[in-house]
Motif scaffolding. Sequence first.
Motif, PDB file in Angstrom:
ATOM      1  N   LYS A 141       0.793  -1.100  -0.034  1.00  0.00           N
ATOM      2  CA  LYS A 141       0.001   0.060   0.052  1.00  0.00           C
ATOM      3  C   LYS A 141       0.938   1.327  -0.029  1.00  0.00           C
ATOM      4  O   LYS A 141       0.364   2.504   0.122  1.00  0.00           O
ATOM      5  N   VAL A 195      -8.220  -9.309   9.442  1.00  0.00           N
ATOM      6  CA  VAL A 195      -9.397  -8.383   8.939  1.00  0.00           C
ATOM      7  C   VAL A 195      -9.062  -6.969   9.465  1.00  0.00           C
ATOM      8  O   VAL A 195      -9.386  -6.049   8.643  1.00  0.00           O
ATOM      9  N   LEU A 231      -8.885  -3.789   7.149  1.00  0.00           N
ATOM     10  CA  LEU A 231      -9.583  -2.480   7.383  1.00  0.00           C
ATOM     11  C   LEU A 231      -8.483  -1.428   7.346  1.00  0.00           C
ATOM     12  O   LEU A 231      -8.856  -0.107   6.545  1.00  0.00           O
ATOM     13  N   LEU A 232      -7.181  -1.510   7.921  1.00  0.00           N
ATOM     14  CA  LEU A 232      -6.493  -0.258   7.990  1.00  0.00           C
ATOM     15  C   LEU A 232      -5.899  -0.014   6.873  1.00  0.00           C
ATOM     16  O   LEU A 232      -5.240   0.883   6.344  1.00  0.00           O
ATOM     17  N   ALA A 233      -5.659  -1.307   5.759  1.00  0.00           N
ATOM     18  CA  ALA A 233      -5.254  -1.125   4.469  1.00  0.00           C
ATOM     19  C   ALA A 233      -6.564  -0.624   3.559  1.00  0.00           C
ATOM     20  O   ALA A 233      -6.258  -0.298   2.340  1.00  0.00           O
ATOM     21  N   ASN A 234      -7.669  -0.282   3.923  1.00  0.00           N
ATOM     22  CA  ASN A 234      -8.755   0.477   3.334  1.00  0.00           C
ATOM     23  C   ASN A 234      -9.078  -0.718   2.220  1.00  0.00           C
ATOM     24  O   ASN A 234      -9.277  -0.281   0.984  1.00  0.00           O
ATOM     25  N   GLU A 235      -8.989  -2.073   2.584  1.00  0.00           N
ATOM     26  CA  GLU A 235      -9.334  -3.289   1.511  1.00  0.00           C
ATOM     27  C   GLU A 235     -10.487  -3.849   2.032  1.00  0.00           C
ATOM     28  O   GLU A 235     -10.561  -4.099   3.090  1.00  0.00           O
ATOM     29  N   VAL A 236     -11.038  -4.593   0.988  1.00  0.00           N
ATOM     30  CA  VAL A 236     -12.123  -5.725   1.400  1.00  0.00           C
ATOM     31  C   VAL A 236     -11.510  -6.872   2.181  1.00  0.00           C
ATOM     32  O   VAL A 236     -10.608  -7.264   1.774  1.00  0.00           O
ATOM     33  N   PRO A 237     -11.681  -6.904   3.458  1.00  0.00           N
ATOM     34  CA  PRO A 237     -11.095  -8.165   4.313  1.00  0.00           C
ATOM     35  C   PRO A 237     -11.160  -9.466   3.321  1.00  0.00           C
ATOM     36  O   PRO A 237     -12.103  -9.965   2.834  1.00  0.00           O
ATOM     37  N   LEU A 263     -10.604 -12.188   4.241  1.00  0.00           N
ATOM     38  CA  LEU A 263     -11.440 -13.407   5.014  1.00  0.00           C
ATOM     39  C   LEU A 263     -12.648 -13.632   4.232  1.00  0.00           C
ATOM     40  O   LEU A 263     -13.266 -14.447   4.218  1.00  0.00           O
ATOM     41  N   LEU A 264     -13.279 -12.466   3.743  1.00  0.00           N
ATOM     42  CA  LEU A 264     -14.720 -12.332   3.558  1.00  0.00           C
ATOM     43  C   LEU A 264     -14.953 -12.582   2.134  1.00  0.00           C
ATOM     44  O   LEU A 264     -15.883 -12.817   1.451  1.00  0.00           O
ATOM     45  N   ARG A 265     -13.819 -12.499   1.012  1.00  0.00           N
ATOM     46  CA  ARG A 265     -14.006 -12.486  -0.373  1.00  0.00           C
ATOM     47  C   ARG A 265     -14.118 -14.014  -0.710  1.00  0.00           C
ATOM     48  O   ARG A 265     -13.604 -14.844  -0.196  1.00  0.00           O
TER      49      ARG A 265
END
Lengths: 225, 225, 225
Positions: free
Chosen positions: A33, A139, A143-149, A151-153
């Motif tokens: 990032k 997760v 979040l801190l990298a401003n990306e979709v987790p 884990l959830l993808r």
Amino acid sequence: MISELFSPSVQHTLDIVGIFVFAISGALAAVRKNYDVFGMAVLAEVTALGGGIFRDLMIGAVPPAAFSDLGYFSTPLFATVLVFFLHPEVERINTTVNVFDAAGLGLFCVAGTVKAHDYGLGLVPSAALGLATAAGGGVLRDLLANEVPSLLRWDRDLYAVPAMVGSIMAALLIKFDALTGFTSGAAVVSAFVLRLCAMYFGWRAPRAWHRRSRATSEEEAQQAM
Amino acid sequence: MISELFSPSVQHTLDIVGIFVFAISGALAAVRKNYDVFGMAVLAEVTALGGGIFRDLMIGAVPPAAFSDLGYFSTPLFATVLVFFLHPEVERINTTVNVFDAAGLGLFCVAGTVKAHDYGLGLVPSAALGLATAAGGGVLRDLLANEVPSLLRWDRDLYAVPAMVGSIMAALLIKFDALTGFTSGAAVVSAFVLRLCAMYFGWRAPRAWHRRSRATSEEEAQQAM
Amino acid sequence: MISELFSPSVQHTLDIVGIFVFAISGALAAVRKNYDVFGMAVLAEVTALGGGIFRDLMIGAVPPAAFSDLGYFSTPLFATVLVFFLHPEVERINTTVNVFDAAGLGLFCVAGTVKAHDYGLGLVPSAALGLATAAGGGVLRDLLANEVPSLLRWDRDLYAVPAMVGSIMAALLIKFDALTGFTSGAAVVSAFVLRLCAMYFGWRAPRAWHRRSRATSEEEAQQAM
């Protein structure tokens, strides 16, 4: 005391190894990032310790172990220094990093389940917190990298399921009073091997049942595709 | 009691000033994201109080001070009203806001370190929580604004390092039993001045050592660029 | 004991209904983001239980009720299964879902305020935590979906204001010692009806006062538009 799965020094060494590998994945995410060295340290700390801190807050174990053991806190800083100077080399051994990450996943889901149960939680919430211990840091990293987790993808190899299997095995071992160093080690290894298989064979979890919707209402399904 | 750095009323006034300035930055971020007045209030509260609430959760000081002192809670609402009616004027004095923000940063990193140590944490975790007190609210603000936390970005002036310096100074003062109103004030001022310098001279933290990677593997580095 | 608004079984049934509807909204958000079934379960759990867990952490009620009552934990899993197989059908009755969501909002803001006050918080922070109980889960859902929290967006119908009204009514009822099953039911219904009106009439909250800025500095306002 039930939580002493292994001798304390073995347990502590395993914890440090798991924290180190999770921290590497956090620091690498920060490099990708384009964060500065401080962002690398924050992501390394959060990825490595976030899951455990979350569990400790939930069970009322404050201050969290991450703040009372200096080794837990300083390991991610060491990982940050390593990635700072050697990140192309670390990227190149990505497979090795992933194997160690799978080991950390197995270790933390079992240890998290056992610790939550030690603090008086039931078996189901203990298993849920075991999973959160293992997967929560990743997760928070995303979040801190401003990306979709990740884990959830849908388009990522199974990560949560191996941790769930390890957590549920640990909970069942507690239920049947069969938790020993050997059996809990088996739970760790099961989660570890499952995660390796998921990576090797590209296993994925299903998404919501689109096919049924296609049968019921053709247009809506097409629109969704 | 060690935490009484200044007379209580002075400490409280300084806290309110710091909270107010942090809340201004939260409300302005909400205006830039086109949030409604309620989103402004949420971002103001979170930016101003989030770091302290995080610290209080970690050290077991529940309910957090932010919920037990009505002044802490209502100050961000006042900042919201101000920004609601006067946001172009507030934007125009952005430099002034930044100077006060730097003062809040210095104040909160020292006060956070001292409070964490009061609750029995070691010096290193206390300093880490001092940094989290000062910088955590801004990270939560950026998460709620769905943006990359500016704390972690390479292309922003140093923010964490001044807070780290203040926190570490406070921890050292505690270690050598030299914490007084005067010495802790010096730690606050050091962080404050460092942050002002970082803004004035555009100081930034380094990113991962790209140069070395270029030397080792030319292609990989070019791809990364 | 003040918190027994209704008979325990009625209260518990209402809780489960509210949790179920919030979980549906979380699982649907996951389907729209193309998450896998595991991501659906995480978003369902977080949306349904996140607000209450946040409140319980703040007031020191650990482990949170979400972890000690198996019904609370398993309801979102049931909602996940339902959405997994029937999501087009569930999407189609979206209005019905929204009506139940409004009911959950009303219920949770009042119950959250009362519980926070039971744990010794003042009336203002209790009302704030009532609001957080009702709206916090949705914010966490949007963070995990990597989207701007719809609670904060200007272009969405009022969501926070109805919850604020319910929370403040509950706090006033406590203050004047008039909290009964009947009066707290009235607070729930007020929030519920307000939210329905906000949806039906498209009520929105104002943004920062642009007009004034236009009057003061024409250019700046145009640039902002």
